[in-house]
Design an enzyme around this catalytic site. Structure first.
Site, PDB file in Angstrom:
ATOM      1  CB  SER A   1      -0.934  -0.070   1.368  1.00 11.73           C
ATOM      2  OG  SER A   1      -0.283  -0.557   2.505  1.00 11.73           O
TER       3      SER A   1
ATOM      4  CE  LYS B   1      -0.156  -8.160   3.574  1.00 13.93           C
ATOM      5  NZ  LYS B   1      -0.313  -8.159   2.372  1.00 13.93           N
TER       6      LYS B   1
ATOM      7  CD  GLU C   1      -7.356  -5.475   1.929  1.00 17.74           C
ATOM      8  OE1 GLU C   1      -6.317  -6.392   1.707  1.00 17.74           O
ATOM      9  OE2 GLU C   1      -7.512  -4.414   1.269  1.00 17.74           O
TER      10      GLU C   1
HETATM   11  O1  KIV Z   1      -0.360  -3.583   1.897  1.00 17.74           O
HETATM   12  C1  KIV Z   1      -1.022  -3.317   2.753  1.00 17.74           C
HETATM   13  O2  KIV Z   1      -1.285  -2.174   3.563  1.00 17.74           O
HETATM   14  C2  KIV Z   1      -1.842  -4.493   3.144  1.00 17.74           C
HETATM   15  C3  KIV Z   1      -2.685  -4.524   4.113  1.00 17.74           C
HETATM   16  C4  KIV Z   1      -4.010  -3.571   3.707  1.00 17.74           C
HETATM   17  C5  KIV Z   1      -3.354  -5.952   4.815  1.00 17.74           C
HETATM   18  O3  KIV Z   1      -1.686  -5.677   2.483  1.00 17.74           O
END
Ligand code: KIV
Length: 263
Positions: free
Chosen positions: A43, A110, A179
């Site tokens: 993000s 992640k 999400e």
């Molecule tokens: O990139 C991010 O901030 C995310 C969250 C919204 C879980 O993957």
């Protein structure tokens, strides 16, 4: 915090608090807070670089942000997001990308989705790198999903999500982000897994919550999805400080003698 502490939170029924962070200055403040886990999310492409999606994030961008956050923290568990397509290459290229994110200072990676990622996840976990899964609305697939919308509605989609969540656990993920998933489904998946779930737009029953820092601080003025809670009006606070500074400079009130060097 480490992976064992995160798992212990689920066992003890204690909520896990995850927050995104992308820069050194903010990381120093998060370090002093009660937040458990920092997500250096892709993000960053949106809130730090002004893109409309997370797709423009690349390894270079993610590694620079992870390095900055790592320099500002000493005891927080840092999860680094694998950017768009960086883990959809050959196994050796995936591992090289994961190696770069870990060497930038992440303690875990992640990655979004499970279909086609199972082998990489198993290999990554067996190589000593903890993997956090991410299901439901997976923003890197926004073009495939037809927009940023709730996932897992209807029996078929809900079943797919249940199976994917179990597959993440079986592949060795230590935790799972859900999400934009209906709250009852998120609660059911949470109860069915032994690994913790961390929700964003997934209701109150997940084992933890994650928010984007700029949303929580009220800095993202045009973005207010239902699941965001603004803990301060950061935009108004920043504007008022900027305007007070501008007014002081223009009127000659800044700097004073105390704020200047003598001979
Ligand atoms: O990139 C991010 O901030 C995310 C969250 C919204 C879980 O993957």
């Amino acid at each position: 915090m480490n992976v064992l502490d995160i798992q212990a939170c689920k066992t003890r029924g204690e909520k896990i608090v995850m927050l995104t962070c992308y820069d050194y200055t903010s990381a120093c403040i998060v370090q002093e807070s009660d937040v458990d886990v920092i997500l250096v999310g892709d993000s960053a492409a949106m809130v730090m670089h002004g893109f409309g999606t997370t797709i423009p994030a690349d390894l270079e961008m993610m590694c620079r942000h992870i390095e900055s956050v790592a320099r500002g923290t000493s005891s927080k568990f840092i999860v680094g997001d694998m950017p768009f397509l960086s883990y959809r290459q050959s196994l050796s290229d995936n591992m090289r990308a994961i190696g770069r994110v870990m060497q930038a200072g992440a303690h875990a990676v992640k990655l979004e989705g499970i279909e086609g990622n199972g082998e990489s996840i198993v290999h990554t976990v067996k190589s000593g790198v903890p993997v956090m899964g991410h299901l439901g609305l997976t923003p890197q697939s926004v073009n495939q999903l037809g927009g940023f919308r709730v996932q897992g509605r209807g029996d078929r989609a809900a079943n797919t999500l249940r199976q994917e969540a179990k597959a993440c656990e079986d592949a060795g993920c230590f935790a799972l982000v859900l999400e934009c998933v209906p709250d009852e489904l998120a609660a059911e998946i949470t109860a069915s897994l032994s690994i913790p779930t961390i929700g964003i737009g997934a209701g109150p029953e997940t084992d933890g919550q994650v928010l984007v820092m700029q949303d929580l601080l009220g800095l993202s003025s045009n973005f207010k999805p239902k699941f965001v809670r603004k803990y301060m009006d950061g935009k108004a606070a920043w504007l008022s400080a900027f305007n007070a500074y501008a007014s002081d400079v223009k009127s000659g009130r800044f700097p004073t003698a105390d704020e200047s060097y003598g001979q």
